[in-house]
Design an enzyme around this catalytic site. Structure first.
Site, PDB file in Angstrom:
ATOM      1  N   CYS A 135       0.002   2.452 -13.153  1.00 31.09           N
ATOM      2  CA  CYS A 135       0.259   2.323 -14.592  1.00 31.09           C
ATOM      3  C   CYS A 135       1.587   1.609 -14.849  1.00 31.09           C
ATOM      4  O   CYS A 135       2.484   1.619 -14.027  1.00 31.09           O
ATOM      5  CB  CYS A 135       0.346   3.695 -15.235  1.00 31.09           C
ATOM      6  N   ARG A 175       0.473  -5.036 -11.645  1.00 26.74           N
ATOM      7  CA  ARG A 175       0.358  -3.775 -10.905  1.00 26.74           C
ATOM      8  C   ARG A 175      -1.097  -3.387 -10.662  1.00 26.74           C
ATOM      9  O   ARG A 175      -1.381  -2.532  -9.850  1.00 26.74           O
ATOM     10  CB  ARG A 175       1.024  -2.649 -11.710  1.00 26.74           C
ATOM     11  N   TRP A 221      -3.951   2.724 -14.610  1.00 24.13           N
ATOM     12  CA  TRP A 221      -4.737   2.649 -13.378  1.00 24.13           C
ATOM     13  C   TRP A 221      -5.170   4.088 -13.082  1.00 24.13           C
ATOM     14  O   TRP A 221      -4.339   4.960 -12.858  1.00 24.13           O
ATOM     15  CB  TRP A 221      -3.883   2.090 -12.251  1.00 24.13           C
ATOM     16  N   ASN A 234       3.635   6.844 -16.831  1.00 25.26           N
ATOM     17  CA  ASN A 234       3.372   6.172 -15.567  1.00 25.26           C
ATOM     18  C   ASN A 234       3.638   7.213 -14.484  1.00 25.26           C
ATOM     19  O   ASN A 234       4.569   7.990 -14.599  1.00 25.26           O
ATOM     20  CB  ASN A 234       4.343   4.998 -15.413  1.00 25.26           C
ATOM     21  N   GLY A 235       2.790   7.261 -13.446  1.00 28.57           N
ATOM     22  CA  GLY A 235       3.006   8.241 -12.380  1.00 28.57           C
ATOM     23  C   GLY A 235       1.931   9.306 -12.406  1.00 28.57           C
ATOM     24  O   GLY A 235       0.858   9.112 -12.974  1.00 28.57           O
ATOM     25  N   GLU A 265      -4.407  -7.687   9.527  1.00 27.59           N
ATOM     26  CA  GLU A 265      -4.028  -8.203   8.220  1.00 27.59           C
ATOM     27  C   GLU A 265      -5.121  -9.125   7.660  1.00 27.59           C
ATOM     28  O   GLU A 265      -5.470  -9.048   6.479  1.00 27.59           O
ATOM     29  CB  GLU A 265      -2.677  -8.940   8.322  1.00 27.59           C
ATOM     30  N   LYS A 304      -7.194  -8.514   4.182  1.00 27.33           N
ATOM     31  CA  LYS A 304      -7.310  -9.507   3.103  1.00 27.33           C
ATOM     32  C   LYS A 304      -8.779  -9.735   2.764  1.00 27.33           C
ATOM     33  O   LYS A 304      -9.170  -9.794   1.599  1.00 27.33           O
ATOM     34  CB  LYS A 304      -6.703 -10.860   3.496  1.00 27.33           C
ATOM     35  N   GLU A 313     -10.300  -6.689   1.017  1.00 26.43           N
ATOM     36  CA  GLU A 313      -9.655  -6.399  -0.264  1.00 26.43           C
ATOM     37  C   GLU A 313     -10.195  -7.269  -1.398  1.00 26.43           C
ATOM     38  O   GLU A 313     -10.377  -6.789  -2.513  1.00 26.43           O
ATOM     39  CB  GLU A 313      -8.146  -6.645  -0.089  1.00 26.43           C
ATOM     40  N   HIS A 348     -15.800  -1.570  23.527  1.00 23.93           N
ATOM     41  CA  HIS A 348     -15.886  -0.106  23.648  1.00 23.93           C
ATOM     42  C   HIS A 348     -16.721   0.517  22.531  1.00 23.93           C
ATOM     43  O   HIS A 348     -16.605   1.702  22.258  1.00 23.93           O
ATOM     44  CB  HIS A 348     -14.472   0.499  23.659  1.00 23.93           C
ATOM     45  N   LYS A 350      -1.398  -3.140  -7.424  1.00 27.83           N
ATOM     46  CA  LYS A 350      -0.353  -3.797  -6.634  1.00 27.83           C
ATOM     47  C   LYS A 350       0.643  -2.772  -6.097  1.00 27.83           C
ATOM     48  O   LYS A 350       1.143  -2.905  -4.995  1.00 27.83           O
ATOM     49  CB  LYS A 350       0.362  -4.818  -7.519  1.00 27.83           C
TER      50      LYS A 350
HETATM   51  O1  M6R Z   1       4.391  -2.462  -1.850  1.00 30.33           O
HETATM   52  P1  M6R Z   1       3.976  -2.078  -0.468  1.00 30.33           P
HETATM   53  O2  M6R Z   1       4.210  -3.155   0.524  1.00 30.33           O
HETATM   54  O3  M6R Z   1       4.569  -0.779  -0.010  1.00 30.33           O
HETATM   55  O4  M6R Z   1       2.396  -1.867  -0.566  1.00 30.33           O
HETATM   56  C1  M6R Z   1       1.668  -1.351   0.518  1.00 30.33           C
HETATM   57  C2  M6R Z   1       0.198  -1.629   0.349  1.00 30.33           C
HETATM   58  O5  M6R Z   1      -0.308  -0.968  -0.773  1.00 30.33           O
HETATM   59  C3  M6R Z   1      -0.084  -3.123   0.204  1.00 30.33           C
HETATM   60  O6  M6R Z   1       0.443  -3.832   1.285  1.00 30.33           O
HETATM   61  C4  M6R Z   1      -1.593  -3.407   0.132  1.00 30.33           C
HETATM   62  O7  M6R Z   1      -2.189  -3.070   1.346  1.00 30.33           O
HETATM   63  C5  M6R Z   1      -1.814  -4.870  -0.224  1.00 30.33           C
HETATM   64  N1  M6R Z   1      -2.421  -4.976  -1.522  1.00 30.33           N
HETATM   65  C6  M6R Z   1      -2.659  -5.592   0.720  1.00 30.33           C
HETATM   66  O8  M6R Z   1      -2.810  -6.928   0.355  1.00 30.33           O
END
Ligand code: M6R
Length: 596
Positions: A2, A29, A77, A103-104, A471, A475, A478, A494, A591
């Site tokens: 949020c 966010r 959110w 927020n929170g 990674e 991506k 995601e 395995h 985010k």
């Molecule tokens: O802000 P942060 O780097 O702590 O966030 C951690 C993860 O939430 C963040 O890296 C998330 O995995 C990304 N959206 C991936 O692209």
């Protein structure tokens, strides 16, 4: 997560456009609903909110025409309560005389709702933001003034949160910080408050960063800060933010993600320049160098940077370092760490709750706390003994790209320095990244078209490219919503090898030093009819064994992983677009994850 914004002006005016703009700036966010409320001089409150994107909901509900003297915007959110119009924020109190948004997370939300209902309040949603409003209402009903009511409400609300609230017949807004970010801004004839500095900077650069346990009382002429515990005024001098705020515009690219991928050479150069001059470097390295053991702690993409960091530290500095997912830190190491140990906590936002929890646990055990973070002034930076900034500017797109690259570069730099090594190869990184992007763009297109309908694939790395494979897979999942698992190439046999059938796609990321071991893994897939797509430097051994090769520029082995991630980012981006998704704002994601 949020985001909240509130503004108080001297005279009643059309506040809608300001509120919409603030909402747009909070949008990075990630969110599912948006709402605006204005408080008018005649005592009425105009509240409009719904599920959807800021621009779309604003258009549909006519946010732009909203007039008042005080206004609140919130982007939600969902955590407590499904995404819906009713659960969207802001929320009214029982009588419709107060309006607020948070927020929170308020973790005792369920108990509080029951209590409010039993006490005869009108509770309309299941959202914890509404509980913040009723918690204040409760004490206002009992006759307390607004500040006292908020202070008492803070005792009842458990969790980490910040909220902003206003009441009809008053000309102020009130905001409290209890664990979530909150910044107040002071302008000419107005004041404002927000969870995020970027939504304030276009209006004013005079700001007060609130501390936890503080209430900001905003009227058109200034901000008064009051301590929650004492009820006394705390003198806080506004600071002038001089950093040049990068405009969050796409700069000609169709999406922020693509823009941010293209920014990697530049921000890599910026970081290297900064690290060469920064006063933060020496104390950071001294603390890391003294550590009995190093723990590299992060989540998601930042965790993958930690995986790379651990290999660099071992290889270049002869230091063993343990990469650990932040929420596992206590479970795995809580009983064995102590004051001789140091954690390097890694986070783009510096606000990830899982990471902050691990920081708290490390502190409780006397550990040293170092941070790599991108957002200046973030909670993580403030909590650390020493930090290195990532120098990426704002990363708007939910998928992290340029911040990952700079996290890995920061680790490469740290490992070189701790190992007393000549770090000349680092200076080549920006140009190599530029070349990697240029080369990958046309090559990735063909693969994206081939994989567009695939719902399942793997991405395998080894040694220095293990973190890169994870990674790349993150991506892909995601933003394409397909399943892609990242794995150590040698682990594939395995178990997961059983998934391979005719044409089954497997991405391989062989580093230049690991070609022989990767060739075995490639053949285990191809001899069963699977399709091996390699991301690698030109190498006849790979060409002879793989079905398809995306070529990377030749680079020193430690730099290769930084280049290998580029085609994976671009592939994920292109697949996302081809599949009709918005890569910048993938569904269900945020985010910045400021909740457990
Ligand atoms: O802000 P942060 O780097 O702590 O966030 C951690 C993860 O939430 C963040 O890296 C998330 O995995 C990304 N959206 C991936 O692209």
């Amino acid at each position: 997560m949020c985001g909240i914004f509130g503004i108080v002006t001297r005279e009643e005016r059309t506040l809608g456009p300001v509120l919409i703009e603030a909402g747009r700036r909070l949008a990075y966010r990630g969110y599912d609903s948006v709402g605006c409320a204005v408080l008018c001089d005649d005592g009425t409150i105009d509240l409009r909110k719904d599920v959807g994107r800021v621009e779309e909901v604003a258009e549909r509900l006519g946010f732009a025409e909203m007039r008042g003297r005080r206004g609140i915007t919130q982007l939600r959110w969902a955590t407590f309560g499904a995404p819906s119009r009713t659960n969207a924020q802001p929320h009214l109190d029982s009588e419709g005389r107060m309006v607020g948004a948070h927020n929170g997370n308020v973790v005792n939300n369920v108990e509080l709702r029951e209590r409010f209902i039993a006490e005869g309040m009108t509770v309309r949603s299941t959202n914890d933001g509404e509980s913040c409003v009723h918690a204040v209402e409760r004490y206002r009903r009992a006759g307390d003034d607004m500040v006292t009511a908020i202070r008492k409400a803070a005792n009842d609300l458990h969790g980490d949160y910040a909220f902003v609230i206003g009441e009809a017949g008053d000309d102020r807004l009130y905001a409290i910080k209890m664990g979530s970010g909150l910044v107040a801004g002071i302008g000419d004839g107005f004041t404002c408050v927000s969870s995020d500095l970027p939504s304030i900077l276009p209006l004013t650069r005079r700001v007060i960063r609130l501390n936890d346990g503080e209430i900001a009382v905003l009227d058109a002429d200034g901000v008064t800060v009051v301590g929650v515990e004492t009820g006394e005024t705390v003198h806080r001098e506004p600071e002038l933010v001089e950093d040049d705020m990068e405009t969050a515009e796409k700069g000609g690219f169709p999406h922020f993600m693509l823009k941010e991928i293209h920014e990697q050479p530049k921000v890599a150069g910026d970081l290297l320049h900064l690290l060469g001059e920064s006063k933060h470097v020496v104390p950071f390295l001294e603390m890391a160098g003294r550590a009995r053991h190093l723990y590299l702690v992060g989540c998601g993409t930042s965790h993958h940077a930690c995986l790379e960091g651990a290999v660099y530290l071992n290889r270049l500095a002869g230091r063993s370092a343990t990469p650990v997912l932040a929420p596992q830190f206590i479970a795995q190491y809580g009983a064995s760490v102590g004051p001789e140990d140091v954690g390097i906590f890694v986070s783009q936002s510096g606000e990830t709750k899982d990471v902050l929890n691990a920081v708290e646990a490390a502190r409780a055990r006397g550990m040293g706390v170092l941070a790599l973070a991108n957002v200046l002034g973030s909670t993580l930076m403030n909590a650390a003994d020493h930090y290195l900034p990532l120098a990426c500017g704002y990363e708007i797109s939910v998928p992290a790209t340029k911040t990952f690259t700079n996290q890995v570069i920061a680790f490469l730099f740290i490992a070189h320095r701790l190992g007393n090594r000549d770090a000349d190869c680092l200076a080549r990184i920006p140009a190599l990244l530029e070349a990697a992007i240029e080369r990958a763009l046309p090559q990735v297109e063909a693969i994206a078209r081939e994989l567009a309908d695939r719902e399942d694939l793997y991405c395998l790395g080894y040694g220095l490219t293990f973190g890169i494979a994870l990674e790349g897979a993150l991506k892909l999942k995601e933003i394409t919503y397909a399943h892609c698992e990242g794995m150590l190439s040698t682990e594939f046999k395995h178990g997961p090898l059983s998934a391979v059938t005719e044409g089954y796609p497997v991405l391989f990321v062989p580093g230049p030093e690991d070609v022989p071991v990767m060739i075995s893994a490639i053949n285990e897939v191809t001899c069963r009819g699977g399709r091996a797509i390699c991301i690698a430097e030109p190498d006849p051994r790979i060409e002879a064994n793989a079905d398809h090769v995306v070529e990377l520029p030749a680079a020193p082995p430690e730099v290769n992983p930084l280049l290998a991630v580029v085609p994976l980012q671009l592939l994920a981006y292109r697949l996302s677009v081809l599949r009709g998704h918005d890569p910048d704002f993938p569904r269900n994601l945020s985010k910045t994850l400021t909740v457990d």
